[in-house]
Design a protein around this motif. Structure first.
Motif, PDB file in Angstrom:
ATOM      1  N   ALA A 258       0.847  -1.133  -0.075  1.00 54.37           N
ATOM      2  CA  ALA A 258       0.027   0.169  -0.132  1.00 54.37           C
ATOM      3  C   ALA A 258       0.945   1.327  -0.058  1.00 54.37           C
ATOM      4  N   GLU A 259       0.248   2.480  -0.405  1.00 53.77           N
ATOM      5  CA  GLU A 259       1.030   3.742  -0.349  1.00 53.77           C
ATOM      6  C   GLU A 259       0.944   4.166   1.155  1.00 53.77           C
ATOM      7  N   TRP A 260       2.261   4.261   1.480  1.00 54.22           N
ATOM      8  CA  TRP A 260       2.672   4.886   2.776  1.00 54.22           C
ATOM      9  C   TRP A 260       2.879   6.441   2.752  1.00 54.22           C
ATOM     10  N   LEU A 261       3.063   6.920   3.806  1.00 58.73           N
ATOM     11  CA  LEU A 261       3.699   8.474   3.902  1.00 58.73           C
ATOM     12  C   LEU A 261       4.847   8.566   3.128  1.00 58.73           C
ATOM     13  N   LYS A 262       5.108   9.474   2.373  1.00 60.37           N
ATOM     14  CA  LYS A 262       6.210   9.705   1.811  1.00 60.37           C
ATOM     15  C   LYS A 262       7.152  11.173   2.191  1.00 60.37           C
ATOM     16  N   PRO A 263       8.300  11.113   2.015  1.00 61.70           N
ATOM     17  CA  PRO A 263       9.139  10.392   1.356  1.00 61.70           C
ATOM     18  C   PRO A 263       9.498   9.010   2.326  1.00 61.70           C
ATOM     19  N   TYR A 264       9.993   7.905   1.567  1.00 64.36           N
ATOM     20  CA  TYR A 264      10.347   6.641   2.363  1.00 64.36           C
ATOM     21  C   TYR A 264      12.088   7.018   2.758  1.00 64.36           C
ATOM     22  N   THR A 265      12.295   6.974   4.062  1.00 61.10           N
ATOM     23  CA  THR A 265      13.456   7.073   4.682  1.00 61.10           C
ATOM     24  C   THR A 265      14.530   5.985   3.924  1.00 61.10           C
ATOM     25  N   ALA A 266      13.985   4.988   3.707  1.00 60.63           N
ATOM     26  CA  ALA A 266      15.087   3.951   3.056  1.00 60.63           C
ATOM     27  C   ALA A 266      15.470   4.612   1.697  1.00 60.63           C
ATOM     28  N   VAL A 267      14.364   5.114   0.906  1.00 65.06           N
ATOM     29  CA  VAL A 267      14.738   5.658  -0.422  1.00 65.06           C
ATOM     30  C   VAL A 267      15.613   6.749  -0.188  1.00 65.06           C
ATOM     31  N   ARG A 268      15.364   7.623   0.517  1.00 64.58           N
ATOM     32  CA  ARG A 268      16.225   9.105   0.955  1.00 64.58           C
ATOM     33  C   ARG A 268      17.666   8.543   1.241  1.00 64.58           C
ATOM     34  N   PHE A 269      17.925   7.401   1.860  1.00 61.26           N
ATOM     35  CA  PHE A 269      19.346   7.060   2.305  1.00 61.26           C
ATOM     36  C   PHE A 269      20.188   7.007   0.878  1.00 61.26           C
ATOM     37  N   GLU A 270      19.411   6.456  -0.293  1.00 60.97           N
ATOM     38  CA  GLU A 270      19.883   6.089  -1.348  1.00 60.97           C
ATOM     39  C   GLU A 270      20.361   7.452  -2.089  1.00 60.97           C
ATOM     40  N   GLU A 271      19.243   8.347  -2.051  1.00 66.69           N
ATOM     41  CA  GLU A 271      19.206   9.647  -2.973  1.00 66.69           C
ATOM     42  C   GLU A 271      20.163  10.803  -2.286  1.00 66.69           C
TER      43      GLU A 271
END
Length: 355
Positions: A258-271
């Motif tokens: 499901a769509e969760w609140l964004k931005p996702y922490t795990a994604v931000r660690f990569e970005e």
């Protein structure tokens, strides 16, 4: 009036054995305020898919953070109990929403320690209102209180995400880490499904339905977890004098598709390293006590992801845990209630789900 205090936290498995982790996850994920699907579907999803797959992996994750005294969350909550007990006269107990010690055990222990108990002040270790954390803990406390027909009054401390003493304690716990060279502070909050935020919108037309909804005044903000997180971030950053360009927020611990609140922490660690952020500080204000989600997901997995993506330094800032100003804040909340003030007293809950 004879009173007792209960510190309410999330909980942990009794051990790192897969069977204990499985039992804990079943209780946690079968909560309709955590996964708000019909019972039959939730049973099939949790018991047939999520827990069999997740329990062994979670057991390994718990092993990486487990202490000689047990689960960090339980150990730290007990330490907070002891610290608070030193500065208040009322007996202090702890209770977990899932696992042990249970809410009933906390109530019964207070009755043993304080015969003739007239009021219990329950303090959720959740600064922000969310159906899957604050609300479920409070409704569970109320249900156990009613089911066993206890004679004492139950008083609950309301969410304190914007309360001055809490903000000050949180800011001061972060301040020493700002003395080092850093590019950005990331405030990582536990995520929730977008559907939870929308279902908690008492106006039915505001949350996640209009541009910059958290910045536009609305009655919906009373129960809006996203707004509460944004508010905490802003107030703490202002208190610490962090420039706007040097802090941001994200949401962690996503479960399912499901769509969760964004931005996702795990994604931000990569970005972030690709955006020029090489030296990162991470604070986790949704958690009062360090736990699996901070010690393993952020301090271990998150650090590895960030450094692998090109980051140079990564520091997870510990949660409030037993910070002296946090202990003093809890004492202040109790003193306010004892004096008859309603300032920190919860008047009602949304009760999004009736279990």
């Amino acid at each position: 009036m004879k009173r007792g205090i209960i510190l309410m936290n999330l909980g942990s498995p009794d051990s790192t054995e897969v069977k204990d982790v499985r039992k804990y996850l079943m209780e946690f994920l079968m909560d309709a305020r955590v996964i708000d699907s019909p019972f039959v579907f939730r049973s099939m999803l949790v018991g047939g898919i999520i827990v069999p797959f997740r329990a062994p992996k979670s057991a390994e994750a718990y092993k990486s953070i487990w202490t000689k005294d047990g689960s960090p969350l339980i150990v730290l909550t007990k330490q907070l109990q002891q610290a608070l007990q030193q500065v208040v006269d009322e007996p202090v107990e702890i209770a977990m929403r899932y696992g042990n010690p249970t809410m009933k055990a906390a109530y019964d222990n207070l009755l043993k320690r304080e015969p003739g108990l007239e009021e219990v002040i329950a303090i959720p270790m959740y600064p922000h209102y969310a159906m899957s954390s604050y609300e479920t803990a409070v409704e569970h406390a109320k249900d156990v209180h009613a089911k066993h027909n206890y004679g004492f009054k139950l008083t609950v401390v309301k969410p304190y995400y914007n309360e001055e003493n809490y903000i000050n304690a949180l800011a001061e716990s972060i301040r020493p880490y700002l003395e080092q060279d850093y590019d950005q502070v990331l405030f990582s909050y536990h995520g929730v499904p977008e559907a939870h935020v929308k279902s908690g919108d008492i106006t039915a037309k505001h949350c996640l339905k209009m541009y910059a909804c958290c910045e536009v005044p609305s009655a919906a903000h009373k129960y809006c977890y996203r707004h509460h997180c944004f508010t905490t971030t802003k107030l703490v950053a202002e208190k610490l004098g962090i420039p706007k360009e040097k802090y941001t927020y994200s949401f962690q611990s996503r479960l399912g598709r499901a769509e969760w609140l964004k931005p996702y922490t795990a994604v931000r660690f990569e970005e972030l390293p690709k955006e020029g952020v090489k030296k990162l500080l991470v604070a986790c204000p949704a958690f009062i006590s360090d736990c699996l989600e901070t010690l393993e997901e952020i301090a271990e997995e998150g650090k590895e992801t960030f450094l692998h993506a090109g980051g140079e330094s990564f520091q997870m800032i510990p949660c409030l845990n037993v910070h002296p100003l946090w202990v003093q804040t809890l004492k202040n909340y109790i003193s306010d209630i004892k004096s008859g003030s309603e300032k920190m007293v919860l008047q009602d809950t949304l009760e999004t789900k009736t279990i």
